[in-house]
Design a protein around this motif. Structure first.
Motif, mmCIF file in Angstrom:
data_model
loop_
_atom_site.group_PDB
_atom_site.id
_atom_site.type_symbol
_atom_site.label_atom_id
_atom_site.label_comp_id
_atom_site.label_asym_id
_atom_site.label_seq_id
_atom_site.Cartn_x
_atom_site.Cartn_y
_atom_site.Cartn_z
ATOM 1 N N ILE A 99 0.815 -1.221 0.000
ATOM 2 C CA ILE A 99 0.000 0.000 0.000
ATOM 3 C C ILE A 99 0.847 1.269 0.000
ATOM 4 O O ILE A 99 0.355 2.348 -0.303
ATOM 5 N N GLY A 100 2.138 1.140 0.351
ATOM 6 C CA GLY A 100 3.003 2.305 0.394
ATOM 7 C C GLY A 100 3.089 2.924 1.787
ATOM 8 O O GLY A 100 2.323 2.579 2.694
ATOM 9 N N PHE A 101 4.018 3.861 1.945
ATOM 10 C CA PHE A 101 4.199 4.570 3.209
ATOM 11 C C PHE A 101 3.806 6.032 3.043
ATOM 12 O O PHE A 101 3.934 6.612 1.970
ATOM 13 N N PHE A 102 3.334 6.606 4.129
ATOM 14 C CA PHE A 102 2.819 7.980 4.152
ATOM 15 C C PHE A 102 1.650 8.116 3.174
ATOM 16 O O PHE A 102 1.549 9.087 2.413
ATOM 17 N N VAL A 103 0.773 7.115 3.233
ATOM 18 C CA VAL A 103 -0.458 7.105 2.447
ATOM 19 C C VAL A 103 -1.614 7.399 3.396
ATOM 20 O O VAL A 103 -1.656 6.876 4.514
ATOM 21 N N HIS A 104 -2.569 8.221 2.956
ATOM 22 C CA HIS A 104 -3.719 8.528 3.801
ATOM 23 C C HIS A 104 -4.671 7.328 3.844
ATOM 24 O O HIS A 104 -4.834 6.610 2.862
ATOM 25 N N THR A 105 -5.300 7.149 4.990
ATOM 26 C CA THR A 105 -6.152 5.979 5.200
ATOM 27 C C THR A 105 -7.317 5.937 4.223
ATOM 28 O O THR A 105 -7.772 4.852 3.836
ATOM 29 N N TRP A 106 -7.846 7.094 3.798
ATOM 30 C CA TRP A 106 -8.983 7.110 2.877
ATOM 31 C C TRP A 106 -8.574 6.783 1.426
ATOM 32 O O TRP A 106 -9.421 6.624 0.571
ATOM 33 N N ASP A 107 -7.253 6.674 1.185
ATOM 34 C CA ASP A 107 -6.783 6.285 -0.138
ATOM 35 C C ASP A 107 -6.449 4.797 -0.216
ATOM 36 O O ASP A 107 -5.802 4.344 -1.171
ATOM 37 N N VAL A 108 -6.873 4.042 0.800
ATOM 38 C CA VAL A 108 -6.613 2.602 0.859
ATOM 39 C C VAL A 108 -7.943 1.899 1.107
ATOM 40 O O VAL A 108 -8.781 2.385 1.872
ATOM 41 N N THR A 109 -8.136 0.762 0.469
ATOM 42 C CA THR A 109 -9.389 0.024 0.658
ATOM 43 C C THR A 109 -9.380 -0.737 1.977
ATOM 44 O O THR A 109 -8.330 -0.927 2.598
ATOM 45 N N VAL A 110 -10.563 -1.169 2.371
ATOM 46 C CA VAL A 110 -10.711 -1.925 3.611
ATOM 47 C C VAL A 110 -9.858 -3.191 3.582
ATOM 48 O O VAL A 110 -9.158 -3.509 4.550
ATOM 49 N N SER A 111 -9.908 -3.917 2.492
ATOM 50 C CA SER A 111 -9.133 -5.158 2.404
ATOM 51 C C SER A 111 -7.640 -4.894 2.439
ATOM 52 O O SER A 111 -6.872 -5.657 3.038
ATOM 53 N N GLU A 112 -7.194 -3.798 1.818
ATOM 54 C CA GLU A 112 -5.758 -3.469 1.808
ATOM 55 C C GLU A 112 -5.273 -3.064 3.193
ATOM 56 O O GLU A 112 -4.195 -3.472 3.628
ATOM 57 N N VAL A 113 -6.063 -2.251 3.891
ATOM 58 C CA VAL A 113 -5.630 -1.809 5.208
ATOM 59 C C VAL A 113 -5.662 -2.957 6.216
ATOM 60 O O VAL A 113 -4.855 -3.011 7.150
ATOM 61 N N SER A 114 -6.558 -3.912 6.007
ATOM 62 C CA SER A 114 -6.593 -5.082 6.879
ATOM 63 C C SER A 114 -5.310 -5.889 6.741
ATOM 64 O O SER A 114 -4.718 -6.325 7.737
ATOM 65 N N ASP A 115 -4.870 -6.069 5.501
ATOM 66 C CA ASP A 115 -3.618 -6.786 5.258
ATOM 67 C C ASP A 115 -2.435 -6.028 5.856
ATOM 68 O O ASP A 115 -1.531 -6.626 6.466
ATOM 69 N N PRO A 266 -7.746 10.005 13.352
ATOM 70 C CA PRO A 266 -8.321 8.839 12.665
ATOM 71 C C PRO A 266 -7.505 8.401 11.444
ATOM 72 O O PRO A 266 -7.565 7.240 11.051
ATOM 73 N N ASP A 267 -6.746 9.326 10.846
ATOM 74 C CA ASP A 267 -5.896 8.988 9.709
ATOM 75 C C ASP A 267 -4.608 8.328 10.211
ATOM 76 O O ASP A 267 -3.492 8.771 9.951
ATOM 77 N N TRP A 268 -4.776 7.228 10.922
ATOM 78 C CA TRP A 268 -3.665 6.578 11.609
ATOM 79 C C TRP A 268 -2.639 5.998 10.637
ATOM 80 O O TRP A 268 -1.439 5.945 10.943
ATOM 81 N N LEU A 269 -3.065 5.575 9.453
ATOM 82 C CA LEU A 269 -2.151 4.922 8.514
ATOM 83 C C LEU A 269 -1.046 5.872 8.070
ATOM 84 O O LEU A 269 0.099 5.458 7.881
ATOM 85 N N PHE A 270 -1.378 7.148 7.919
ATOM 86 C CA PHE A 270 -0.367 8.135 7.546
ATOM 87 C C PHE A 270 0.661 8.299 8.664
ATOM 88 O O PHE A 270 1.863 8.339 8.421
ATOM 89 N N HIS A 271 0.188 8.376 9.900
ATOM 90 C CA HIS A 271 1.089 8.615 11.035
ATOM 91 C C HIS A 271 1.908 7.380 11.407
ATOM 92 O O HIS A 271 3.019 7.506 11.937
ATOM 93 N N VAL A 272 1.392 6.193 11.138
ATOM 94 C CA VAL A 272 2.140 4.992 11.483
ATOM 95 C C VAL A 272 3.396 4.875 10.617
ATOM 96 O O VAL A 272 4.367 4.214 10.994
ATOM 97 N N SER A 273 3.411 5.539 9.478
ATOM 98 C CA SER A 273 4.598 5.530 8.625
ATOM 99 C C SER A 273 5.747 6.273 9.306
ATOM 100 O O SER A 273 6.878 5.775 9.369
ATOM 101 N N ALA A 274 5.459 7.471 9.817
ATOM 102 C CA ALA A 274 6.483 8.225 10.547
ATOM 103 C C ALA A 274 6.894 7.485 11.811
ATOM 104 O O ALA A 274 8.076 7.471 12.200
ATOM 105 N N LEU A 275 5.927 6.850 12.443
ATOM 106 C CA LEU A 275 6.206 6.054 13.638
ATOM 107 C C LEU A 275 7.200 4.936 13.319
ATOM 108 O O LEU A 275 8.146 4.686 14.073
ATOM 109 N N SER A 276 7.013 4.270 12.189
ATOM 110 C CA SER A 276 7.888 3.178 11.792
ATOM 111 C C SER A 276 9.289 3.673 11.476
ATOM 112 O O SER A 276 10.276 2.995 11.770
ATOM 113 N N VAL A 277 9.403 4.853 10.870
ATOM 114 C CA VAL A 277 10.729 5.430 10.594
ATOM 115 C C VAL A 277 11.476 5.664 11.903
ATOM 116 O O VAL A 277 12.670 5.355 12.028
#
Length: 374
Positions: A99-115, A266-277
């Protein structure tokens, strides 16, 4: 860390698998085909950090197994810490390439974010395991260096107490983090019936603990280093050997700051990228803190690099005789005034300083002893 569900504001159970994982803000349209991202930054950073850490591991392993020729308990712990570090990098690499890093959660599908959540949960688990094993290895190493067998001073007991605090804290938080949802699969698959608990306090406590323990690991040996009977120049050199911990402290502070946004937005997917760095940088620096004290031995008089250097010098001596019968290599060793003797260079010793005399010799002996124990 991915110890909480940030998707409770959006009903993933009812949402179709190809719907956005989070409703986009007003006026924003989800882009599943080509979402904006900064994956290239992670794809560059990860190989660099992995290469540095692996090179340090190779040099330290050579020093330990072929020069010092001993194996200690901390050697076992650091292998486990490094192995967990590799697993973390793999999981991050997987997410970066899906799905990539520093991607907004609304730009990812439910199935992709689950994976992605599935892999990030494992990454969070091995992040904690890596830090636990590596910090325990560092403390055991420092006990061997600064508190050898038979001594039970303040430093020894501080290391022991901190070691057990680290072990118990990381064990309890890892268990709690993997029980944040019951059953376990519900962490990444909200279609599974069950319950999830709020993990904000857990995430923040891990961030604070990491920063505090990184500070303690930097501070603990400083008093002993600066009380060594060696020259100030050597004390600074030894202190810098341990100062890789400054990078770990900076990364832990950065990670803690990002955690506040991660647990509240709520846009946690974007922030988890910086967290991982921040996590990758912190783990890399902590591993280097352990490896650095033992690396100089690989370049010492019995190390492979010293042997290669000596062989090259011998080759130069045999092929570069001057017409007067004195080889040019010997002349060059004298430098200005001829104060550096050939035996000093060949043995790896530095010339004595004018004002230190025998204290300089003690300096070299102390450093050799320090690296011999690491």
């Amino acid at each position: 860390m991915l110890f909480d569900s940030h998707l409770k504001s959006y009903d993933l159970v009812k949402a179709a698998g190809e719907s956005p994982a989070l409703p986009p803000p007003a006026g924003v349209v989800s882009n599943f085909a080509d979402p904006s991202n900064a994956s290239i930054a992670v794809q560059i950073l990860n190989p660099i950090l992995l290469s540095l850490v692996t090179l340090a591991l190779i040099l330290r392993s050579y020093s330990k197994f072929f020069v010092v020729k001993t194996v200690d308990f901390d050697d076992i712990y650091i292998v486990l810490g490094y192995g967990s570090y590799i697993v973390y990098i793999y999981e991050v690499y997987y997410v970066t390439n899906t799905i990539g890093f520093f991607v907004h959660t609304w730009d990812v599908t439910v199935s992709e974010v689950s994976d992605a959540q599935h892999h990030l949960q494992y990454a969070a688990t091995f992040y904690v395991i890596s830090l636990a094993f590596t910090k325990i290895a560092i403390l055991l190493q420092w006990i061997r260096i600064f508190a050898p067998a038979g001594t039970r001073g303040v430093f020894y007991w501080c290391c022991k107490i901190l070691l057990w605090i680290i072990f118990l804290f990381y064990l309890s938080t890892n268990v709690a983090g993997n029980l944040i949802c019951v059953p376990f699969e519900r962490i990444w698959d909200k279609t599974v019936p069950g319950v999830c608990y709020v993990g904000r306090t857990l995430n923040l406590s891990v961030g604070v603990f990491n920063l505090v323990t990184d500070l303690l690991l930097l501070i603990l040996p400083q008093k002993l280093i600066w009380s060594l009977n060696v020259s100030t120049r050597r004390k600074i050199g030894i202190a810098l050997t341990f100062a890789t911990g400054l990078i770990a402290i900076g990364a832990a502070a950065f990670r803690l700051g990002v955690t506040f946004a991660y647990v509240s937005d709520p846009d946690w997917l974007f922030h988890v990228s910086a967290l991982s760095v921040g996590c990758i940088t912190e783990m890399s620096a902590i591993l280097l803190v352990y490896f650095m004290p033992g690396i100089p031995k690989a370049f010492g008089e019995t190390g492979i690099f010293r042997k290669l250097n000596t062989s090259l010098k011998s080759l130069v001596v045999r092929t570069s005789h001057s017409p007067t019968g004195i080889d040019s290599a010997s002349e060059s060793k004298k430098g200005f005034g001829g104060s550096i003797h050939s035996q000093d260079i060949e043995s790896g010793r530095e010339p004595p300083e004018n004002s230190e005399g025998s204290q300089h010799a003690a300096t070299l002996d102390d450093l050799s002893s320090l690296h011999e124990r690491t």
